[in-house]
Motif scaffolding. Structure first.
Motif, PDB file in Angstrom:
ATOM      1  N   PHE A  52      17.046   8.016  -9.814  1.00  0.00           N
ATOM      2  CA  PHE A  52      15.709   7.504  -9.519  1.00  0.00           C
ATOM      3  C   PHE A  52      15.376   6.328 -10.433  1.00  0.00           C
ATOM      4  O   PHE A  52      14.832   5.310  -9.979  1.00  0.00           O
ATOM      5  N   VAL A  53      15.697   6.457 -11.713  1.00  0.00           N
ATOM      6  CA  VAL A  53      15.464   5.362 -12.668  1.00  0.00           C
ATOM      7  C   VAL A  53      16.255   4.122 -12.261  1.00  0.00           C
ATOM      8  O   VAL A  53      15.718   3.004 -12.211  1.00  0.00           O
ATOM      9  N   LEU A  54      17.540   4.313 -11.945  1.00  0.00           N
ATOM     10  CA  LEU A  54      18.385   3.173 -11.568  1.00  0.00           C
ATOM     11  C   LEU A  54      17.952   2.570 -10.233  1.00  0.00           C
ATOM     12  O   LEU A  54      18.064   1.355 -10.031  1.00  0.00           O
ATOM     13  N   LEU A  55      17.454   3.402  -9.321  1.00  0.00           N
ATOM     14  CA  LEU A  55      16.928   2.886  -8.050  1.00  0.00           C
ATOM     15  C   LEU A  55      15.730   1.970  -8.305  1.00  0.00           C
ATOM     16  O   LEU A  55      15.618   0.889  -7.704  1.00  0.00           O
ATOM     17  N   LEU A  56      14.835   2.393  -9.191  1.00  0.00           N
ATOM     18  CA  LEU A  56      13.670   1.569  -9.514  1.00  0.00           C
ATOM     19  C   LEU A  56      14.096   0.249 -10.156  1.00  0.00           C
ATOM     20  O   LEU A  56      13.535  -0.814  -9.849  1.00  0.00           O
ATOM     21  N   GLU A  57      15.096   0.323 -11.046  1.00  0.00           N
ATOM     22  CA  GLU A  57      15.615  -0.913 -11.660  1.00  0.00           C
ATOM     23  C   GLU A  57      16.185  -1.831 -10.567  1.00  0.00           C
ATOM     24  O   GLU A  57      15.958  -3.051 -10.578  1.00  0.00           O
ATOM     25  N   PHE A  58      16.929  -1.249  -9.634  1.00  0.00           N
ATOM     26  CA  PHE A  58      17.517  -2.037  -8.551  1.00  0.00           C
ATOM     27  C   PHE A  58      16.436  -2.685  -7.692  1.00  0.00           C
ATOM     28  O   PHE A  58      16.549  -3.863  -7.308  1.00  0.00           O
ATOM     29  N   LEU A  59      15.377  -1.948  -7.369  1.00  0.00           N
ATOM     30  CA  LEU A  59      14.304  -2.503  -6.547  1.00  0.00           C
ATOM     31  C   LEU A  59      13.602  -3.649  -7.259  1.00  0.00           C
ATOM     32  O   LEU A  59      13.223  -4.653  -6.629  1.00  0.00           O
ATOM     33  N   ILE A  60      13.429  -3.518  -8.572  1.00  0.00           N
ATOM     34  CA  ILE A  60      12.820  -4.596  -9.359  1.00  0.00           C
ATOM     35  C   ILE A  60      13.699  -5.839  -9.307  1.00  0.00           C
ATOM     36  O   ILE A  60      13.224  -6.950  -9.051  1.00  0.00           O
ATOM     37  N   ILE A  61      14.998  -5.654  -9.537  1.00  0.00           N
ATOM     38  CA  ILE A  61      15.940  -6.785  -9.540  1.00  0.00           C
ATOM     39  C   ILE A  61      16.005  -7.422  -8.147  1.00  0.00           C
ATOM     40  O   ILE A  61      15.950  -8.649  -8.002  1.00  0.00           O
ATOM     41  N   ALA A  62      16.109  -6.597  -7.095  1.00  0.00           N
ATOM     42  CA  ALA A  62      16.220  -7.107  -5.733  1.00  0.00           C
ATOM     43  C   ALA A  62      14.971  -7.879  -5.322  1.00  0.00           C
ATOM     44  O   ALA A  62      15.065  -8.936  -4.672  1.00  0.00           O
ATOM     45  N   ALA A  68      14.723 -11.843  -4.332  1.00  0.00           N
ATOM     46  CA  ALA A  68      14.137 -12.304  -3.069  1.00  0.00           C
ATOM     47  C   ALA A  68      13.117 -13.408  -3.321  1.00  0.00           C
ATOM     48  O   ALA A  68      13.063 -14.410  -2.589  1.00  0.00           O
ATOM     49  N   ILE A  69      12.295 -13.255  -4.360  1.00  0.00           N
ATOM     50  CA  ILE A  69      11.313 -14.289  -4.715  1.00  0.00           C
ATOM     51  C   ILE A  69      12.027 -15.572  -5.133  1.00  0.00           C
ATOM     52  O   ILE A  69      11.632 -16.680  -4.753  1.00  0.00           O
ATOM     53  N   SER A  70      13.113 -15.416  -5.895  1.00  0.00           N
ATOM     54  CA  SER A  70      13.902 -16.574  -6.319  1.00  0.00           C
ATOM     55  C   SER A  70      14.496 -17.300  -5.120  1.00  0.00           C
ATOM     56  O   SER A  70      14.468 -18.538  -5.049  1.00  0.00           O
ATOM     57  N   TYR A  71      15.018 -16.542  -4.168  1.00  0.00           N
ATOM     58  CA  TYR A  71      15.661 -17.160  -3.010  1.00  0.00           C
ATOM     59  C   TYR A  71      14.646 -17.886  -2.125  1.00  0.00           C
ATOM     60  O   TYR A  71      14.931 -18.948  -1.568  1.00  0.00           O
ATOM     61  N   SER A  89      21.936 -12.000   3.687  1.00  0.00           N
ATOM     62  CA  SER A  89      21.346 -10.725   3.257  1.00  0.00           C
ATOM     63  C   SER A  89      19.838 -10.813   3.202  1.00  0.00           C
ATOM     64  O   SER A  89      19.120  -9.929   3.691  1.00  0.00           O
ATOM     65  N   VAL A  90      19.333 -11.900   2.595  1.00  0.00           N
ATOM     66  CA  VAL A  90      17.882 -12.058   2.465  1.00  0.00           C
ATOM     67  C   VAL A  90      17.225 -12.225   3.822  1.00  0.00           C
ATOM     68  O   VAL A  90      16.178 -11.630   4.111  1.00  0.00           O
ATOM     69  N   ASN A  91      17.832 -13.018   4.692  1.00  0.00           N
ATOM     70  CA  ASN A  91      17.251 -13.239   6.025  1.00  0.00           C
ATOM     71  C   ASN A  91      17.201 -11.947   6.836  1.00  0.00           C
ATOM     72  O   ASN A  91      16.245 -11.711   7.578  1.00  0.00           O
ATOM     73  N   ARG A  92      18.235 -11.119   6.695  1.00  0.00           N
ATOM     74  CA  ARG A  92      18.229  -9.839   7.424  1.00  0.00           C
ATOM     75  C   ARG A  92      17.101  -8.941   6.923  1.00  0.00           C
ATOM     76  O   ARG A  92      16.437  -8.266   7.708  1.00  0.00           O
ATOM     77  N   VAL A  93      16.900  -8.931   5.602  1.00  0.00           N
ATOM     78  CA  VAL A  93      15.822  -8.115   5.031  1.00  0.00           C
ATOM     79  C   VAL A  93      14.464  -8.661   5.454  1.00  0.00           C
ATOM     80  O   VAL A  93      13.548  -7.914   5.818  1.00  0.00           O
ATOM     81  N   GLU A  94      14.335 -10.021   5.406  1.00  0.00           N
ATOM     82  CA  GLU A  94      13.051 -10.619   5.793  1.00  0.00           C
ATOM     83  C   GLU A  94      12.728 -10.354   7.261  1.00  0.00           C
ATOM     84  O   GLU A  94      11.565 -10.327   7.653  1.00  0.00           O
ATOM     85  N   GLY A  95      13.760 -10.151   8.072  1.00  0.00           N
ATOM     86  CA  GLY A  95      13.553  -9.892   9.484  1.00  0.00           C
ATOM     87  C   GLY A  95      12.998  -8.511   9.765  1.00  0.00           C
ATOM     88  O   GLY A  95      12.543  -8.234  10.874  1.00  0.00           O
ATOM     89  N   LEU A  96      13.015  -7.619   8.772  1.00  0.00           N
ATOM     90  CA  LEU A  96      12.483  -6.271   8.946  1.00  0.00           C
ATOM     91  C   LEU A  96      10.993  -6.304   8.628  1.00  0.00           C
ATOM     92  O   LEU A  96      10.581  -6.201   7.480  1.00  0.00           O
ATOM     93  N   SER A  97      10.189  -6.454   9.642  1.00  0.00           N
ATOM     94  CA  SER A  97       8.752  -6.681   9.462  1.00  0.00           C
ATOM     95  C   SER A  97       8.024  -5.504   8.822  1.00  0.00           C
ATOM     96  O   SER A  97       6.947  -5.676   8.256  1.00  0.00           O
TER      97      SER A  97
END
Length: 400
Positions: free
Chosen positions: A301-311, A315-318, A16-24
């Motif tokens: 919108f609130v939950l989307l922002l929470e999700f983006l923060i967590i995601a 990604a930084i952890s991975y 999942s992370v590699n696919r996201v990182e591949g999106l320049s």
């Protein structure tokens, strides 16, 4: 079987992370984190201002009392987060710092029981001069540091068996006892659950995690059902409208707020439920007031922002994990688990999917201690993102 499940989890995460990182065209994880955090805190301040006015007026306080308080804590949190960001990472990764943080946390938890203020039947706050501080918020962060340090330092024992990790109980038993003495069951769940997740990703056999999680759940169930008050709160979740004037009061009014708001809401500032129907609506039930005033779209919108923060934190952890910076990776991952867990619990509580529990929605609900500690976590995470590559290039991964 256990190792295959763990390997599957790692492979799926990596894919999942590699696919996201591949999106320049996507921004950096740290950029997503900062922008999402800015938007969420800004919306939080607006909604706290709206939701708290009736409560402040009723108690003869300035209408903007809670808004100004939260703004002050946000500023203090940003200053504390900047301080954490500037302190060298090697300090946080030292065993001495972890021990000092743990002893300080225990001293504050014990002082809370002796000197703390009793509010709504619980002793969770201690006065630190200009502010009241909830030590349980600090406890969550410190126990992430403790667990991450332990699973790295004794990785062979952890991977062999959870029973080989019995020394971890020396750290957790006094913490859990002091939390339960307050009592603070929500923080107890977060501390134990976060530790189990960190231990799982470090490679402990899955069956051992299941046994440990079952044991912790059993202990929590005994305590939760030992009081008639807590039993009633659990039962009220199934049908809050059966006793709308008593045990189901908060949950019923929260659901009414969601129903009134519909898709687009009744308009900012026009909530009826905040007019004493939802007590202290700016705290644990701020999401319900958001649903009433801004509708389902506002909640999403609130939950989307929470999700983006967590995601972005994941990604930084991975990235740190790929570079074999295990302490940095597990600590950052643990902070993400805390934010995720509290988001799920608070949102579930507001929507009637979980029993009412005193856990804030991260970076959103009113709560000085919560925003202060959460922003300190963000300071640490941003420094991990900034320094991880240079640590890797200097071949210092084993120290981190």
């Amino acid at each position: 079987m256990s190792s295959s499940l763990f390997d599957l989890f790692k492979d799926r995460m990596a894919g999942s992370v590699n696919r996201v990182e591949g999106l320049s065209f996507l921004p950096k994880a740290s950029t997503v984190l900062v922008v999402s955090l800015f938007l969420l805190i800004s919306l939080s301040l607006l909604m706290i201002a709206s939701a708290s006015i009736p409560f402040a007026t009723k108690h003869e306080l300035h209408q903007m009392y809670f808004f100004r308080n939260q703004l002050m804590y946000v500023v203090l949190g940003l200053m504390a987060g900047w301080t954490v960001y500037k302190v060298p990472l090697k300090l946080y990764c030292s065993f001495g710092f972890v021990v000092a943080s743990f002893i300080t946390m225990l001293a504050l938890l014990f002082s809370t029981l002796i000197l703390g203020s009793k509010i709504n039947g619980a002793t969770r706050w201690i006065s630190l001069g200009v502010l009241n501080f909830q030590v349980a918020e600090l406890c969550k962060a410190v126990m992430v540091l403790v667990t991450a340090e332990y699973v790295v330092r004794r990785s062979a024992d952890v991977r062999e068996s959870l029973m080989q990790s019995w020394r971890l109980a020396i750290w957790f038993l006094p913490t859990v006892v002091l939390l339960m003495a307050q009592p603070d069951y929500g923080s107890f769940v977060m501390v134990v659950a976060t530790a189990l997740v960190i231990i799982f990703v470090s490679g402990v056999p899955v069956r051992h995690i299941v046994i440990a999680a079952g044991s912790a759940a059993s202990v929590f169930a005994v305590f939760a059902l030992s009081s008639s008050y807590r039993r009633e709160r659990v039962m009220a979740m199934s049908d809050p409208f059966s006793d709308v004037q008593d045990t189901g009061y908060q949950l019923a009014n929260s659901l009414i707020a969601f129903g009134r708001g519909g898709v687009t809401g009744v308009g900012y500032g026009d909530s009826v439920q905040k007019l004493s129907h939802l007590p202290e609506a700016h705290t644990d039930f701020l999401l319900a007031i958001t649903a009433e005033e801004l509708g389902v779209l506002g909640v999403l919108f609130v939950l989307l922002l929470e999700f983006l923060i967590i995601a972005s934190i994941m990604a930084i952890s991975y990235t740190a994990l790929k570079r074999r910076q295990l302490r940095l990776s597990y600590t950052t991952f643990g902070f993400a688990v805390i934010i995720f867990g509290q988001t799920v619990i608070n949102a579930g509580m507001n929507m009637g999917l979980l029993p009412t529990k005193g856990l804030t929605l991260p970076f959103y609900s009113y709560g000085g201690s919560s925003i202060l500690i959460m922003l300190m976590m963000v300071g640490y995470i941003l420094q991990v993102d900034k320094k991880s590559e240079s640590i890797f290039l200097n071949k210092e991964n084993s120290r981190y």
